[in-house]
Motif scaffolding. Structure first.
Motif, PDB file in Angstrom:
ATOM      1  N   LYS A 257      25.416  46.641  48.360  1.00 16.58           N
ATOM      2  CA  LYS A 257      26.586  45.874  48.809  1.00 16.58           C
ATOM      3  C   LYS A 257      27.588  46.731  49.571  1.00 16.58           C
ATOM      4  CE  LYS A 257      26.055  42.389  45.278  1.00 16.58           C
ATOM      5  NZ  LYS A 257      26.675  41.562  44.265  1.00 16.58           N
TER       6      LYS A 257
ATOM      7  N   TYR B  55      18.324  40.150  43.604  1.00 13.92           N
ATOM      8  CA  TYR B  55      19.328  39.577  42.716  1.00 13.92           C
ATOM      9  C   TYR B  55      18.898  38.234  42.125  1.00 13.92           C
ATOM     10  CZ  TYR B  55      22.521  43.212  44.232  1.00 13.92           C
ATOM     11  OH  TYR B  55      23.114  44.419  44.486  1.00 13.92           O
TER      12      TYR B  55
ATOM     13  N   LEU C  38      18.327  35.250  43.516  1.00 18.92           N
ATOM     14  CA  LEU C  38      19.216  34.194  43.986  1.00 18.92           C
ATOM     15  C   LEU C  38      18.429  32.939  44.340  1.00 18.92           C
ATOM     16  CD1 LEU C  38      21.318  36.377  46.456  1.00 18.92           C
ATOM     17  CD2 LEU C  38      21.938  35.740  44.115  1.00 18.92           C
TER      18      LEU C  38
ATOM     19  N   SER D  93      19.963  32.421  49.905  1.00 21.61           N
ATOM     20  CA  SER D  93      20.560  33.602  50.509  1.00 21.61           C
ATOM     21  C   SER D  93      20.539  33.409  52.025  1.00 21.61           C
ATOM     22  CB  SER D  93      19.766  34.852  50.106  1.00 21.61           C
ATOM     23  OG  SER D  93      20.340  36.006  50.644  1.00 21.61           O
TER      24      SER D  93
ATOM     25  N   GLU E 225      30.604  30.054  51.390  1.00 23.68           N
ATOM     26  CA  GLU E 225      31.162  31.119  50.544  1.00 23.68           C
ATOM     27  C   GLU E 225      31.454  30.589  49.138  1.00 23.68           C
ATOM     28  OE1 GLU E 225      32.204  34.760  49.266  1.00 23.68           O
ATOM     29  OE2 GLU E 225      31.173  34.250  51.111  1.00 23.68           O
ATOM     30  N   ASN E 226      31.978  29.387  49.054  1.00 15.55           N
ATOM     31  CA  ASN E 226      32.245  28.777  47.747  1.00 15.55           C
ATOM     32  C   ASN E 226      30.957  28.611  46.941  1.00 15.55           C
ATOM     33  OD1 ASN E 226      34.963  28.635  48.335  1.00 15.55           O
ATOM     34  ND2 ASN E 226      34.917  26.477  48.917  1.00 15.55           N
ATOM     35  N   LYS E 227      29.860  28.325  47.633  1.00 15.23           N
ATOM     36  CA  LYS E 227      28.555  28.171  46.972  1.00 15.23           C
ATOM     37  C   LYS E 227      27.878  29.519  46.723  1.00 15.23           C
ATOM     38  CE  LYS E 227      27.648  23.659  49.002  1.00 15.23           C
ATOM     39  NZ  LYS E 227      26.779  22.905  49.912  1.00 15.23           N
ATOM     40  N   LYS E 228      28.488  30.595  47.197  1.00 15.68           N
ATOM     41  CA  LYS E 228      27.961  31.958  47.025  1.00 15.68           C
ATOM     42  C   LYS E 228      26.559  32.110  47.615  1.00 15.68           C
ATOM     43  CE  LYS E 228      31.213  33.363  43.877  1.00 15.68           C
ATOM     44  NZ  LYS E 228      32.419  33.467  44.589  1.00 15.68           N
ATOM     45  N   ILE E 229      26.353  31.560  48.828  1.00 15.96           N
ATOM     46  CA  ILE E 229      25.033  31.664  49.445  1.00 15.96           C
ATOM     47  C   ILE E 229      25.011  32.586  50.665  1.00 15.96           C
ATOM     48  CG2 ILE E 229      24.192  29.461  48.565  1.00 15.96           C
ATOM     49  CD1 ILE E 229      24.781  28.210  51.276  1.00 15.96           C
TER      50      ILE E 229
ATOM     51  N   SER F 286      24.759  35.957  52.169  1.00 15.73           N
ATOM     52  CA  SER F 286      24.384  37.299  51.728  1.00 15.73           C
ATOM     53  C   SER F 286      24.939  38.363  52.663  1.00 15.73           C
ATOM     54  CB  SER F 286      22.872  37.424  51.613  1.00 15.73           C
ATOM     55  OG  SER F 286      22.258  37.115  52.844  1.00 15.73           O
TER      56      SER F 286
END
Length: 180
Positions: A35, A63, A65, A68, A161-165, A167
């Motif tokens: 990261k 990770y 996921l 991504s 970004e809210n869904k954290k997708i 990468s």
């Protein structure tokens, strides 16, 4: 768990790369797994685009996921089109967002007859912006102007970004961008 280097090599192998990854590409991808921000200034024909093309696949595996997505900013439409066609042929879902961020956007495909024909049997299809925002595409290409100047893109980025997708966000051909 496999080492980060092993995961990178496995994802590259699954992607059907015709050559081994160069050491500096692996080093850049290791930074991505950690990261860390990176700037890869490498020679022409070094396959720099593999860094951002493999990133979402590697992070998804590393990770564990569900989704991504890498957003790729590039000022050159021809590069977007060529890369999307090549990615589709190896099974990676990719699309581009046009300059105005209209409701439907272009996806380049080679096995459907619903769009506008391109060379070599490739077809331009439209996809709903909601599919892009939901992370149905691993790589999403855009002109920098579209990303920075439209409320649609800003809203879509916030939603992703809210869904954290998301990468990563990559800038390709940065030397071609005249103004930000």
């Amino acid at each position: 768990m496999a080492s980060p280097r092993d995961i990178i090599l496995e994802v590259a192998k699954k992607g059907g790369l015709p050559m081994a990854l160069k050491d500096l590409l692996i080093k850049a991808l290791l930074c991505v797994i950690e990261k860390r921000d990176i700037m890869a200034i490498l020679p022409t024909c070094y396959c720099k685009s593999l860094i951002y093309q493999l990133t979402p696949l590697i992070l998804k595996d590393y990770y564990n996921l569900q989704k991504s997505v890498c957003i790729v900013l590039t000022p050159l439409n021809s590069i977007m089109q060529d890369q999307i066609i090549a990615l589709k042929r190896i099974g990676v879902q990719a699309c581009c967002v046009d300059y105005n961020c209209q409701c439907d956007q272009a996806l380049f495909d080679d096995d459907d007859d619903k769009g506008v024909a391109k060379s070599d049997g490739d077809v331009i299809l439209t996809v709903p912006m909601s599919d892009i925002a939901d992370g149905k595409f691993t790589l999403v290409y855009s002109n920098p102007d579209a990303l920075l100047s439209t409320d649609t893109w800003k809203s879509m980025i916030q939603n992703m970004e809210n869904k954290k997708i998301i990468s990563c966000i990559a800038v390709d051909e940065a030397h071609m961008i005249l103004e930000w």
